[in-house]
Design an enzyme around this catalytic site. Sequence first.
Site, PDB file in Angstrom:
ATOM      1  N   THR A  38       0.815  -1.210   0.000  1.00 58.54           N
ATOM      2  CA  THR A  38       0.000   0.000   0.000  1.00 58.54           C
ATOM      3  C   THR A  38       0.852   1.266   0.000  1.00 58.54           C
ATOM      4  OG1 THR A  38      -0.229  -0.461   2.336  1.00 58.54           O
ATOM      5  CG2 THR A  38      -2.153  -0.824   0.975  1.00 58.54           C
ATOM      6  N   HIS A  43       6.535  -0.248   7.119  1.00 55.31           N
ATOM      7  CA  HIS A  43       6.590   0.429   8.404  1.00 55.31           C
ATOM      8  C   HIS A  43       6.816  -0.629   9.470  1.00 55.31           C
ATOM      9  CE1 HIS A  43       2.459  -0.854   9.138  1.00 55.31           C
ATOM     10  NE2 HIS A  43       2.135  -0.368   7.957  1.00 55.31           N
ATOM     11  N   HIS A  46       5.113  -3.971   9.824  1.00 58.31           N
ATOM     12  CA  HIS A  46       5.455  -5.073   8.932  1.00 58.31           C
ATOM     13  C   HIS A  46       6.582  -5.935   9.489  1.00 58.31           C
ATOM     14  CE1 HIS A  46       3.763  -2.391   5.633  1.00 58.31           C
ATOM     15  NE2 HIS A  46       3.066  -3.501   5.534  1.00 58.31           N
ATOM     16  N   LYS A  80      -9.386  -3.434   8.236  1.00 57.25           N
ATOM     17  CA  LYS A  80     -10.020  -2.148   8.488  1.00 57.25           C
ATOM     18  C   LYS A  80     -11.512  -2.376   8.684  1.00 57.25           C
ATOM     19  CE  LYS A  80      -6.871   1.099   6.750  1.00 57.25           C
ATOM     20  NZ  LYS A  80      -6.045   0.589   5.690  1.00 57.25           N
ATOM     21  N   ARG A  84     -11.595  -0.227   1.447  1.00 61.17           N
ATOM     22  CA  ARG A  84     -10.306   0.376   1.162  1.00 61.17           C
ATOM     23  C   ARG A  84     -10.230   0.987  -0.235  1.00 61.17           C
ATOM     24  NH1 ARG A  84      -4.812  -2.893   1.830  1.00 61.17           N
ATOM     25  NH2 ARG A  84      -5.663  -2.932   3.912  1.00 61.17           N
ATOM     26  N   GLN A 176      -6.843 -14.721  -1.295  1.00 58.19           N
ATOM     27  CA  GLN A 176      -5.665 -15.052  -0.489  1.00 58.19           C
ATOM     28  C   GLN A 176      -5.518 -16.564  -0.363  1.00 58.19           C
ATOM     29  OE1 GLN A 176      -5.057 -12.724   3.057  1.00 58.19           O
ATOM     30  NE2 GLN A 176      -3.785 -14.300   4.001  1.00 58.19           N
ATOM     31  N   ASP A 197      -4.682 -11.723  12.993  1.00 61.37           N
ATOM     32  CA  ASP A 197      -5.867 -11.323  12.231  1.00 61.37           C
ATOM     33  C   ASP A 197      -5.947 -12.048  10.895  1.00 61.37           C
ATOM     34  OD1 ASP A 197      -3.561  -9.971  11.494  1.00 61.37           O
ATOM     35  OD2 ASP A 197      -4.671  -8.306  10.617  1.00 61.37           O
ATOM     36  N   LYS A 232      -2.444   2.066  19.511  1.00 62.12           N
ATOM     37  CA  LYS A 232      -2.039   1.278  18.372  1.00 62.12           C
ATOM     38  C   LYS A 232      -0.523   1.267  18.236  1.00 62.12           C
ATOM     39  CE  LYS A 232      -3.938   0.023  14.127  1.00 62.12           C
ATOM     40  NZ  LYS A 232      -4.492  -0.193  13.026  1.00 62.12           N
ATOM     41  N   LYS A 235       2.401   3.723  15.767  1.00 60.66           N
ATOM     42  CA  LYS A 235       1.863   5.000  15.308  1.00 60.66           C
ATOM     43  C   LYS A 235       2.289   6.090  16.274  1.00 60.66           C
ATOM     44  CE  LYS A 235      -1.412   3.581  12.208  1.00 60.66           C
ATOM     45  NZ  LYS A 235      -1.744   4.091  10.910  1.00 60.66           N
ATOM     46  N   THR A 236       2.554   7.227  15.731  1.00 60.37           N
ATOM     47  CA  THR A 236       2.736   8.402  16.567  1.00 60.37           C
ATOM     48  C   THR A 236       1.771   9.438  16.035  1.00 60.37           C
ATOM     49  OG1 THR A 236       4.359   9.418  15.119  1.00 60.37           O
ATOM     50  CG2 THR A 236       5.183   7.935  16.817  1.00 60.37           C
TER      51      THR A 236
END
Length: 430
Positions: A38, A43, A46, A80, A84, A176, A197, A232, A235-236
Amino acid sequence: MNFVEELQWRGMIHDIMPGTEEHLNKEMTTAYVGIDPTADSLHIGHLVGVMMLKHLQQAGHRPVVLVGGATGMIGDPSMKSAERNLLDEPTLRHNQESIKKQLMRFLDFNSGEANSAVMVNNYDWMKDFSFLDFIRDVGKYITVNYMMSKDSVKKRLSSESRDGMSFTEFTYQLVQGYDYLHLYKELDCKLQMGGSDQWGNITTGTELIRKTVGGEAYALVCPLITKADGGKFGKTESGNIWLDAAKTTPYQFYQFWLNTSDQDAEKYIKIFTLLNKQEIETLVKEQVEAPHLRPLQNRLANEMTILVHGQEALETSIEASQILFGRGSTQTLKKMDEPTFLSVFEGVPIFTIEKVALQEGVNIVDLLAEKSSVFPSKGELRRTIAGGGLQLNKEKIDNGDRLVGMGDLLNDKYLLVQKGKKSFYLLIAE
RNA sequence: GGGGAGAUUCCAGAGCGGCCAAAUGGGGCAGACUGUAAAUCUGUUGUCUUUCGACUUCGGAGGUUCGAAUCCUCCUCUCCCCA
Protein backbone atom coordinates in the site's frame (compact mmCIF):
# COMPACT_ATOMS: atom_id res chain seq x y z
CA MET A 1 16.48 -24.68 19.50
CA ASN A 2 14.25 -25.16 16.50
CA PHE A 3 12.23 -22.54 14.69
CA VAL A 4 9.01 -23.04 16.62
CA GLU A 5 10.77 -23.05 19.97
CA GLU A 6 12.60 -19.91 18.98
CA LEU A 7 9.37 -18.08 18.20
CA GLN A 8 7.78 -19.55 21.28
CA TRP A 9 10.08 -17.98 23.85
CA ARG A 10 9.99 -14.72 21.96
CA GLY A 11 6.25 -14.64 22.39
CA MET A 12 5.68 -14.69 18.67
CA ILE A 13 3.24 -17.53 18.46
CA HIS A 14 -0.42 -16.89 18.91
CA ASP A 15 -1.78 -19.90 17.15
CA ILE A 16 -0.23 -22.77 15.29
CA MET A 17 -1.86 -25.52 13.32
CA PRO A 18 -1.31 -29.05 14.67
CA GLY A 19 1.45 -30.83 12.84
CA THR A 20 3.29 -27.68 11.84
CA GLU A 21 6.25 -28.21 14.12
CA GLU A 22 6.60 -31.84 13.14
CA HIS A 23 6.66 -30.91 9.52
CA LEU A 24 9.27 -28.22 10.04
CA ASN A 25 11.47 -30.68 11.88
CA LYS A 26 11.12 -33.22 9.13
CA GLU A 27 12.31 -31.23 6.15
CA MET A 28 13.33 -27.85 4.81
CA THR A 29 10.05 -26.04 4.52
CA THR A 30 9.01 -23.15 2.35
CA ALA A 31 6.88 -20.60 4.15
CA TYR A 32 5.41 -17.27 3.18
CA VAL A 33 4.18 -14.05 4.63
CA GLY A 34 2.04 -11.63 2.70
CA ILE A 35 2.74 -7.93 2.60
CA ASP A 36 0.38 -5.36 1.20
CA PRO A 37 2.17 -2.90 -1.07
CA THR A 38 0.00 0.00 0.00
CA ALA A 39 3.02 2.31 0.28
CA ASP A 40 6.52 2.43 -1.13
CA SER A 41 8.02 1.64 2.24
CA LEU A 42 7.52 -0.85 5.00
CA HIS A 43 6.59 0.43 8.40
CA ILE A 44 7.47 -1.16 11.68
CA GLY A 45 4.18 -2.98 11.82
CA HIS A 46 5.46 -5.07 8.93
CA LEU A 47 8.56 -6.04 10.84
CA VAL A 48 6.86 -8.74 12.86
CA GLY A 49 6.20 -10.77 9.75
CA VAL A 50 9.64 -9.98 8.43
CA MET A 51 11.26 -11.17 11.64
CA MET A 52 9.30 -14.41 11.47
CA LEU A 53 10.77 -14.97 8.05
CA LYS A 54 14.20 -14.03 9.34
CA HIS A 55 14.05 -16.66 12.07
CA LEU A 56 12.70 -19.10 9.55
CA GLN A 57 15.62 -18.55 7.24
CA GLN A 58 18.08 -18.80 10.11
CA ALA A 59 16.56 -22.14 10.98
CA GLY A 60 17.38 -23.32 7.48
CA HIS A 61 13.99 -22.98 5.89
CA ARG A 62 13.06 -20.98 2.84
CA PRO A 63 11.23 -17.68 3.26
CA VAL A 64 8.91 -16.33 0.61
CA VAL A 65 7.61 -12.81 0.64
CA LEU A 66 4.36 -12.46 -1.17
CA VAL A 67 3.64 -8.94 -2.29
CA GLY A 68 -0.10 -8.58 -2.42
CA GLY A 69 -0.40 -6.73 -5.70
CA ALA A 70 -3.74 -8.30 -6.42
CA THR A 71 -5.00 -8.54 -2.87
CA GLY A 72 -3.80 -5.00 -2.23
CA MET A 73 -6.19 -3.91 -4.92
CA ILE A 74 -9.03 -5.48 -3.00
CA GLY A 75 -8.45 -4.70 0.62
CA ASP A 76 -8.65 -7.13 3.46
CA PRO A 77 -11.84 -6.76 5.47
CA SER A 78 -10.07 -7.88 8.61
CA MET A 79 -7.61 -5.01 8.47
CA LYS A 80 -10.02 -2.15 8.49
CA SER A 81 -13.56 -1.57 9.46
CA ALA A 82 -14.16 0.28 6.24
CA GLU A 83 -13.73 -0.33 2.56
CA ARG A 84 -10.31 0.38 1.16
CA ASN A 85 -9.08 2.51 -1.68
CA LEU A 86 -7.91 0.60 -4.69
CA LEU A 87 -4.38 0.92 -6.01
CA ASP A 88 -3.36 1.07 -9.64
CA GLU A 89 -0.70 -1.08 -11.23
CA PRO A 90 2.21 1.36 -11.72
CA THR A 91 1.97 2.32 -8.08
CA LEU A 92 1.99 -1.32 -7.04
CA ARG A 93 5.09 -2.08 -9.06
CA HIS A 94 6.93 0.90 -7.73
CA ASN A 95 6.02 -0.03 -4.18
CA GLN A 96 7.11 -3.60 -4.65
CA GLU A 97 10.58 -2.54 -5.77
CA SER A 98 11.07 -0.20 -2.86
CA ILE A 99 9.89 -2.80 -0.40
CA LYS A 100 12.24 -5.41 -1.75
CA LYS A 101 15.21 -3.13 -1.21
CA GLN A 102 14.26 -2.75 2.41
CA LEU A 103 13.71 -6.45 2.89
CA MET A 104 17.21 -7.16 1.70
CA ARG A 105 18.49 -5.78 4.97
CA PHE A 106 16.72 -8.60 6.74
CA LEU A 107 16.54 -11.54 4.41
CA ASP A 108 19.12 -13.11 2.15
CA PHE A 109 17.74 -13.18 -1.37
CA ASN A 110 20.98 -14.14 -3.09
CA SER A 111 22.69 -16.69 -0.92
CA GLY A 112 22.72 -19.28 -3.67
CA GLU A 113 21.59 -21.77 -1.06
CA ALA A 114 18.39 -23.73 -1.33
CA ASN A 115 16.84 -21.52 1.33
CA SER A 116 17.53 -18.25 -0.42
CA ALA A 117 14.60 -15.89 0.04
CA VAL A 118 12.12 -15.43 -2.75
CA MET A 119 9.77 -12.59 -3.56
CA VAL A 120 6.62 -13.08 -5.58
CA ASN A 121 3.69 -10.89 -6.48
CA ASN A 122 0.25 -12.39 -6.62
CA TYR A 123 -0.74 -9.87 -9.25
CA ASP A 124 1.32 -11.92 -11.68
CA TRP A 125 -0.93 -14.94 -11.43
CA MET A 126 -4.16 -13.20 -10.56
CA LYS A 127 -4.29 -10.59 -13.31
CA ASP A 128 -5.14 -13.04 -16.10
CA PHE A 129 -7.37 -15.20 -14.00
CA SER A 130 -10.82 -14.67 -15.45
CA PHE A 131 -13.81 -14.29 -13.22
CA LEU A 132 -15.41 -17.39 -14.68
CA ASP A 133 -12.31 -19.47 -14.15
CA PHE A 134 -12.02 -18.21 -10.65
CA ILE A 135 -15.51 -18.98 -9.49
CA ARG A 136 -15.31 -22.40 -11.15
CA ASP A 137 -11.83 -23.44 -10.03
CA VAL A 138 -11.71 -21.81 -6.64
CA GLY A 139 -15.15 -20.66 -5.57
CA LYS A 140 -16.58 -24.10 -6.13
CA TYR A 141 -14.61 -25.59 -3.27
CA ILE A 142 -15.49 -23.20 -0.54
CA THR A 143 -18.99 -22.71 0.77
CA VAL A 144 -20.38 -19.34 1.61
CA ASN A 145 -21.32 -20.74 4.99
CA TYR A 146 -17.66 -21.43 5.64
CA MET A 147 -16.66 -17.96 4.53
CA MET A 148 -19.32 -16.30 6.62
CA SER A 149 -18.15 -18.04 9.75
CA LYS A 150 -14.84 -16.16 9.68
CA ASP A 151 -14.52 -13.50 12.33
CA SER A 152 -13.42 -10.86 9.89
CA VAL A 153 -16.59 -11.34 7.91
CA LYS A 154 -18.90 -11.75 10.87
CA LYS A 155 -17.68 -8.51 12.33
CA ARG A 156 -18.48 -6.63 9.18
CA LEU A 157 -21.89 -8.19 8.83
CA SER A 158 -22.92 -7.56 12.39
CA SER A 159 -25.20 -4.66 13.09
CA GLU A 160 -22.48 -2.87 15.08
CA SER A 161 -20.61 -2.25 11.88
CA ARG A 162 -21.51 1.09 10.40
CA ASP A 163 -20.59 0.11 6.88
CA GLY A 164 -21.58 -2.82 4.82
CA MET A 165 -19.06 -5.08 3.15
CA SER A 166 -18.78 -5.19 -0.60
CA PHE A 167 -18.63 -8.42 -2.53
CA THR A 168 -15.08 -7.52 -3.44
CA GLU A 169 -14.01 -7.55 0.15
CA PHE A 170 -15.98 -10.67 0.88
CA THR A 171 -14.00 -12.39 -1.84
CA TYR A 172 -10.71 -11.42 -0.27
CA GLN A 173 -10.21 -14.60 1.69
CA LEU A 174 -10.75 -16.67 -1.43
CA VAL A 175 -8.13 -14.74 -3.33
CA GLN A 176 -5.66 -15.05 -0.49
CA GLY A 177 -6.59 -18.69 -0.15
CA TYR A 178 -5.84 -19.19 -3.79
CA ASP A 179 -2.45 -17.54 -3.35
CA TYR A 180 -1.59 -20.20 -0.86
CA LEU A 181 -2.76 -22.93 -3.20
CA HIS A 182 -0.74 -21.41 -6.02
CA LEU A 183 2.43 -21.24 -3.94
CA TYR A 184 1.78 -24.73 -2.66
CA LYS A 185 1.77 -26.01 -6.20
CA GLU A 186 4.52 -23.81 -7.65
CA LEU A 187 7.00 -23.48 -4.80
CA ASP A 188 6.03 -26.40 -2.59
CA CYS A 189 5.07 -23.85 0.03
CA LYS A 190 3.51 -25.56 3.00
CA LEU A 191 3.35 -22.89 5.64
CA GLN A 192 1.79 -19.49 5.78
CA MET A 193 2.50 -17.07 8.57
CA GLY A 194 1.12 -13.70 9.52
CA GLY A 195 -0.57 -11.74 12.25
CA SER A 196 -3.35 -13.33 14.22
CA ASP A 197 -5.87 -11.32 12.23
CA GLN A 198 -4.84 -13.41 9.25
CA TRP A 199 -5.81 -16.72 10.79
CA GLY A 200 -9.14 -16.87 9.04
CA ASN A 201 -7.66 -16.05 5.67
CA ILE A 202 -4.86 -18.55 6.09
CA THR A 203 -7.13 -21.39 7.06
CA THR A 204 -9.27 -20.72 4.03
CA GLY A 205 -6.08 -21.41 2.11
CA THR A 206 -5.29 -24.66 3.86
CA GLU A 207 -8.89 -25.70 3.41
CA LEU A 208 -8.66 -24.97 -0.29
CA ILE A 209 -5.43 -26.93 -0.63
CA ARG A 210 -6.96 -29.89 1.14
CA LYS A 211 -10.06 -29.86 -1.01
CA THR A 212 -8.47 -29.26 -4.39
CA VAL A 213 -5.29 -31.28 -4.35
CA GLY A 214 -5.67 -33.15 -1.09
CA GLY A 215 -2.50 -31.55 0.24
CA GLU A 216 -1.50 -30.82 3.78
CA ALA A 217 -0.53 -27.23 4.53
CA TYR A 218 0.09 -25.41 7.77
CA ALA A 219 -0.47 -22.11 9.48
CA LEU A 220 1.29 -20.13 12.16
CA VAL A 221 0.29 -16.69 13.35
CA CYS A 222 1.80 -14.30 15.82
CA PRO A 223 -0.11 -12.16 18.29
CA LEU A 224 -1.10 -8.69 17.26
CA ILE A 225 1.45 -6.29 18.66
CA THR A 226 -0.19 -4.09 21.20
CA LYS A 227 0.83 -1.35 23.52
CA ALA A 228 0.24 -1.65 27.24
CA ASP A 229 -1.87 1.47 27.24
CA GLY A 230 -4.12 0.08 24.53
CA GLY A 231 -2.89 2.42 21.81
CA LYS A 232 -2.04 1.28 18.37
CA PHE A 233 1.49 -0.01 17.93
CA GLY A 234 3.78 1.77 15.53
CA LYS A 235 1.86 5.00 15.31
CA THR A 236 2.74 8.40 16.57
CA GLU A 237 0.85 11.63 16.19
CA SER A 238 2.63 12.15 12.90
CA GLY A 239 1.60 8.75 11.60
CA ASN A 240 3.37 5.50 10.92
CA ILE A 241 6.99 4.79 11.75
CA TRP A 242 8.48 3.94 8.39
CA LEU A 243 11.72 2.22 7.54
CA ASP A 244 12.35 4.72 4.78
CA ALA A 245 14.61 7.47 6.12
CA ALA A 246 12.85 9.97 3.93
CA LYS A 247 9.54 9.26 5.63
CA THR A 248 10.74 8.75 9.17
CA THR A 249 14.17 10.13 9.94
CA PRO A 250 16.66 7.88 11.73
CA TYR A 251 16.44 10.22 14.70
CA GLN A 252 12.68 9.84 14.91
CA PHE A 253 13.01 6.12 14.39
CA TYR A 254 15.52 5.89 17.21
CA GLN A 255 13.35 8.00 19.45
CA PHE A 256 10.33 5.83 18.79
CA TRP A 257 12.02 2.78 20.23
CA LEU A 258 13.63 4.69 23.03
CA ASN A 259 10.24 5.94 24.13
CA THR A 260 8.84 2.46 24.52
CA SER A 261 7.16 2.00 27.86
CA ASP A 262 8.74 -0.32 30.42
CA GLN A 263 5.89 -2.74 30.08
CA ASP A 264 6.30 -3.08 26.36
CA ALA A 265 10.08 -2.96 26.09
CA GLU A 266 10.74 -6.57 26.98
CA LYS A 267 8.09 -7.79 24.61
CA TYR A 268 9.40 -5.67 21.74
CA ILE A 269 13.04 -6.52 22.21
CA LYS A 270 12.18 -10.20 21.96
CA ILE A 271 10.17 -9.77 18.83
CA PHE A 272 12.16 -7.22 16.90
CA THR A 273 15.78 -7.93 17.72
CA LEU A 274 17.89 -11.03 17.30
CA LEU A 275 19.37 -10.84 20.79
CA ASN A 276 19.37 -14.27 22.36
CA LYS A 277 17.54 -15.36 25.44
CA GLN A 278 20.44 -14.84 27.82
CA GLU A 279 21.23 -11.36 26.59
CA ILE A 280 17.65 -10.34 27.02
CA GLU A 281 17.35 -11.85 30.45
CA THR A 282 20.41 -9.93 31.53
CA LEU A 283 18.92 -6.72 30.24
CA VAL A 284 15.64 -7.38 32.01
CA LYS A 285 17.52 -7.86 35.25
CA GLU A 286 19.35 -4.58 34.73
CA GLN A 287 16.06 -2.89 34.04
CA VAL A 288 14.65 -4.06 37.34
CA GLU A 289 17.69 -2.87 39.23
CA ALA A 290 18.05 0.48 37.56
CA PRO A 291 14.85 1.38 35.77
CA HIS A 292 15.88 5.00 35.24
CA LEU A 293 18.75 3.92 33.03
CA ARG A 294 16.32 2.12 30.75
CA PRO A 295 18.69 -0.55 29.53
CA LEU A 296 15.97 -2.32 27.59
CA GLN A 297 14.82 0.75 25.71
CA ASN A 298 18.37 1.85 24.98
CA ARG A 299 19.40 -1.49 23.64
CA LEU A 300 16.21 -1.88 21.67
CA ALA A 301 16.63 1.54 20.07
CA ASN A 302 20.27 0.84 19.27
CA GLU A 303 19.66 -2.54 17.73
CA MET A 304 16.75 -1.38 15.62
CA THR A 305 18.45 1.76 14.36
CA ILE A 306 21.57 -0.15 13.35
CA LEU A 307 19.53 -2.83 11.66
CA VAL A 308 17.47 -0.42 9.62
CA HIS A 309 19.67 2.66 9.18
CA GLY A 310 23.20 1.57 10.06
CA GLN A 311 25.83 2.42 12.63
CA GLU A 312 26.47 5.98 11.52
CA ALA A 313 22.83 6.98 11.68
CA LEU A 314 22.66 5.52 15.16
CA GLU A 315 25.55 7.63 16.39
CA THR A 316 24.03 10.80 15.01
CA SER A 317 20.72 9.94 16.60
CA ILE A 318 22.27 9.32 19.99
CA GLU A 319 24.24 12.52 19.80
CA ALA A 320 21.17 14.49 18.86
CA SER A 321 19.19 12.92 21.67
CA GLN A 322 21.80 13.80 24.24
CA ILE A 323 21.92 17.40 23.20
CA LEU A 324 18.17 17.78 23.02
CA PHE A 325 17.25 15.88 26.14
CA GLY A 326 20.43 16.10 28.13
CA ARG A 327 21.81 19.21 29.69
CA GLY A 328 21.49 21.23 26.54
CA SER A 329 21.23 24.96 27.14
CA THR A 330 21.42 28.12 25.12
CA GLN A 331 25.15 28.14 25.82
CA THR A 332 25.81 24.64 24.54
CA LEU A 333 23.75 25.40 21.48
CA LYS A 334 25.71 28.56 20.80
CA LYS A 335 29.00 26.77 21.19
CA MET A 336 28.21 24.18 18.54
CA ASP A 337 29.72 24.71 15.15
CA GLU A 338 27.45 24.65 12.16
CA PRO A 339 28.13 21.12 10.79
CA THR A 340 27.59 19.56 14.20
CA PHE A 341 24.50 21.62 14.72
CA LEU A 342 23.04 20.58 11.40
CA SER A 343 23.79 16.91 11.85
CA VAL A 344 22.15 16.96 15.27
CA PHE A 345 19.04 18.52 13.89
CA GLU A 346 18.87 16.50 10.76
CA GLY A 347 15.30 15.45 10.32
CA VAL A 348 13.84 18.08 12.58
CA PRO A 349 11.14 19.96 10.68
CA ILE A 350 12.61 23.07 9.12
CA PHE A 351 11.00 26.42 8.43
CA THR A 352 12.61 29.35 6.72
CA ILE A 353 12.09 32.99 7.56
CA GLU A 354 13.47 36.24 6.22
CA LYS A 355 16.42 37.53 8.11
CA VAL A 356 15.39 41.09 7.48
CA ALA A 357 12.36 40.61 9.67
CA LEU A 358 14.55 39.95 12.66
CA GLN A 359 16.58 43.11 12.41
CA GLU A 360 14.01 45.16 14.22
CA GLY A 361 12.90 42.32 16.39
CA VAL A 362 9.70 40.44 15.86
CA ASN A 363 7.04 39.31 18.25
CA ILE A 364 7.39 35.59 18.88
CA VAL A 365 3.74 34.89 18.20
CA ASP A 366 3.93 36.52 14.80
CA LEU A 367 7.20 34.79 14.09
CA LEU A 368 5.97 31.28 14.74
CA ALA A 369 2.39 31.47 13.57
CA GLU A 370 2.51 34.05 10.83
CA LYS A 371 6.00 34.43 9.37
CA SER A 372 6.41 30.68 9.57
CA SER A 373 3.91 27.93 10.08
CA VAL A 374 5.46 26.21 13.04
CA PHE A 375 2.12 26.61 14.73
CA PRO A 376 -1.07 26.39 12.71
CA SER A 377 -2.83 29.11 14.66
CA LYS A 378 -1.98 31.94 16.97
CA GLY A 379 -4.48 30.72 19.48
CA GLU A 380 -2.76 27.39 19.81
CA LEU A 381 0.60 29.05 20.17
CA ARG A 382 -0.69 31.37 22.88
CA ARG A 383 -2.14 28.45 24.77
CA THR A 384 1.16 26.62 24.56
CA ILE A 385 3.01 29.65 25.88
CA ALA A 386 0.46 30.17 28.63
CA GLY A 387 0.94 26.56 29.66
CA GLY A 388 4.71 26.95 29.74
CA GLY A 389 5.27 24.55 26.89
CA LEU A 390 7.37 26.64 24.56
CA GLN A 391 11.13 27.02 24.48
CA LEU A 392 13.33 29.05 22.19
CA ASN A 393 16.94 27.90 22.02
CA LYS A 394 16.32 25.76 25.12
CA GLU A 395 15.10 28.80 27.05
CA LYS A 396 11.56 28.91 28.31
CA ILE A 397 9.27 31.51 26.81
CA ASP A 398 6.64 32.71 29.22
CA ASN A 399 5.43 35.78 27.46
CA GLY A 400 3.79 36.07 24.07
CA ASP A 401 5.25 39.55 23.68
CA ARG A 402 8.81 38.32 23.66
CA LEU A 403 10.69 39.94 20.84
CA VAL A 404 13.02 37.83 18.79
CA GLY A 405 15.97 39.59 17.22
CA MET A 406 19.31 39.02 15.59
CA GLY A 407 20.89 38.29 18.95
CA ASP A 408 18.82 35.16 19.31
CA LEU A 409 20.20 33.52 16.21
CA LEU A 410 22.50 30.57 16.67
CA ASN A 411 25.40 30.58 14.27
CA ASP A 412 23.91 33.80 12.98
CA LYS A 413 21.30 31.78 11.19
CA TYR A 414 19.23 29.36 13.23
CA LEU A 415 16.53 29.38 15.84
CA LEU A 416 15.61 26.27 17.75
CA VAL A 417 11.99 26.07 18.76
CA GLN A 418 10.82 23.41 21.16
CA LYS A 419 7.24 22.57 21.94
CA GLY A 420 6.77 20.46 24.99
CA LYS A 421 9.44 17.92 25.71
CA LYS A 422 9.80 16.12 22.46
CA SER A 423 8.91 18.29 19.51
CA PHE A 424 11.62 20.40 17.93
CA TYR A 425 11.49 22.76 15.01
CA LEU A 426 14.29 24.58 13.30
CA LEU A 427 13.94 28.06 11.87
CA ILE A 428 16.47 29.18 9.31
CA ALA A 429 16.84 32.88 8.68
CA GLU A 430 17.87 33.74 5.17
C1' G B 1 -39.12 -2.42 -5.88
C1' G B 2 -41.23 -1.61 -0.58
C1' G B 3 -40.39 -0.11 4.51
C1' G B 4 -37.30 1.91 8.39
C1' A B 5 -32.97 4.43 10.56
C1' G B 6 -29.25 7.86 9.93
C1' A B 7 -25.21 11.91 8.32
C1' U B 8 -23.10 16.93 14.34
C1' U B 9 -16.32 19.25 15.85
C1' C B 10 -10.16 14.36 15.46
C1' C B 11 -13.39 9.80 16.95
C1' A B 12 -17.71 8.04 19.53
C1' G B 13 -22.02 10.39 20.86
C1' A B 14 -25.80 14.31 23.24
C1' G B 15 -28.27 18.37 21.45
C1' C B 16 -36.87 22.03 24.27
C1' G B 17 -36.19 27.43 17.49
C1' G B 18 -32.82 31.89 21.08
C1' C B 19 -29.13 30.63 27.40
C1' C B 20 -25.01 26.46 21.19
C1' A B 21 -18.57 27.18 19.24
C1' A B 22 -22.47 23.02 20.59
C1' A B 23 -23.11 18.26 26.79
C1' U B 24 -20.34 13.80 27.93
C1' G B 25 -16.56 10.16 26.98
C1' G B 26 -12.21 8.88 24.23
C1' G B 27 -8.07 10.70 21.69
C1' G B 28 -4.53 14.85 20.96
C1' C B 29 -1.55 18.80 23.04
C1' A B 30 0.59 21.22 27.33
C1' G B 31 1.79 21.62 32.79
C1' A B 32 2.99 19.16 37.66
C1' C B 33 5.31 14.53 39.27
C1' U B 34 9.23 11.45 36.86
C1' G B 35 13.41 8.19 33.93
C1' U B 36 12.32 11.18 27.03
C1' A B 37 8.29 5.11 30.78
C1' A B 38 3.63 4.07 33.20
C1' A B 39 0.01 5.78 36.58
C1' U B 40 -2.18 10.12 38.73
C1' C B 41 -3.73 15.19 39.00
C1' U B 42 -4.48 20.05 36.32
C1' G B 43 -5.26 22.97 32.05
C1' U B 44 -6.52 23.05 26.98
C1' U B 45 -8.66 21.19 22.35
C1' G B 46 -12.92 26.09 15.35
C1' U B 47 -10.40 30.94 13.48
C1' C B 48 -9.11 35.99 14.68
C1' U B 49 -8.62 39.06 19.09
C1' U B 50 -4.16 40.84 25.29
C1' U B 51 -9.66 41.65 27.16
C1' C B 52 -14.57 42.88 25.48
C1' G B 53 -15.93 40.62 21.43
C1' A B 54 -16.17 39.36 16.09
C1' C B 55 -16.41 35.67 12.40
C1' U B 56 -16.99 30.68 10.03
C1' U B 57 -18.96 25.65 11.39
C1' C B 58 -23.60 20.56 12.57
C1' G B 59 -23.91 15.95 4.65
C1' G B 60 -25.33 19.66 0.11
C1' A B 61 -28.74 23.45 -1.99
C1' G B 62 -32.82 26.32 -1.09
C1' G B 63 -36.93 28.07 2.18
C1' U B 64 -39.87 29.53 6.85
C1' U B 65 -38.51 32.90 10.98
C1' C B 66 -36.51 38.85 14.21
C1' G B 67 -33.54 34.34 15.08
C1' A B 68 -32.14 27.45 12.62
C1' A B 69 -27.59 22.07 14.33
C1' U B 70 -32.92 22.07 15.72
C1' C B 71 -38.90 23.35 11.39
C1' C B 72 -40.12 22.66 5.73
C1' U B 73 -38.65 21.21 0.46
C1' C B 74 -35.38 19.01 -2.87
C1' C B 75 -30.71 16.53 -3.54
C1' U B 76 -26.35 13.35 -2.19
C1' C B 77 -24.49 9.44 0.66
C1' U B 78 -24.74 5.34 4.40
C1' C B 79 -26.85 1.35 7.21
C1' C B 80 -30.85 -2.17 8.47
C1' C B 81 -35.25 -5.06 7.30
C1' C B 82 -38.83 -7.15 3.67
C1' A B 83 -39.48 -8.76 -1.44
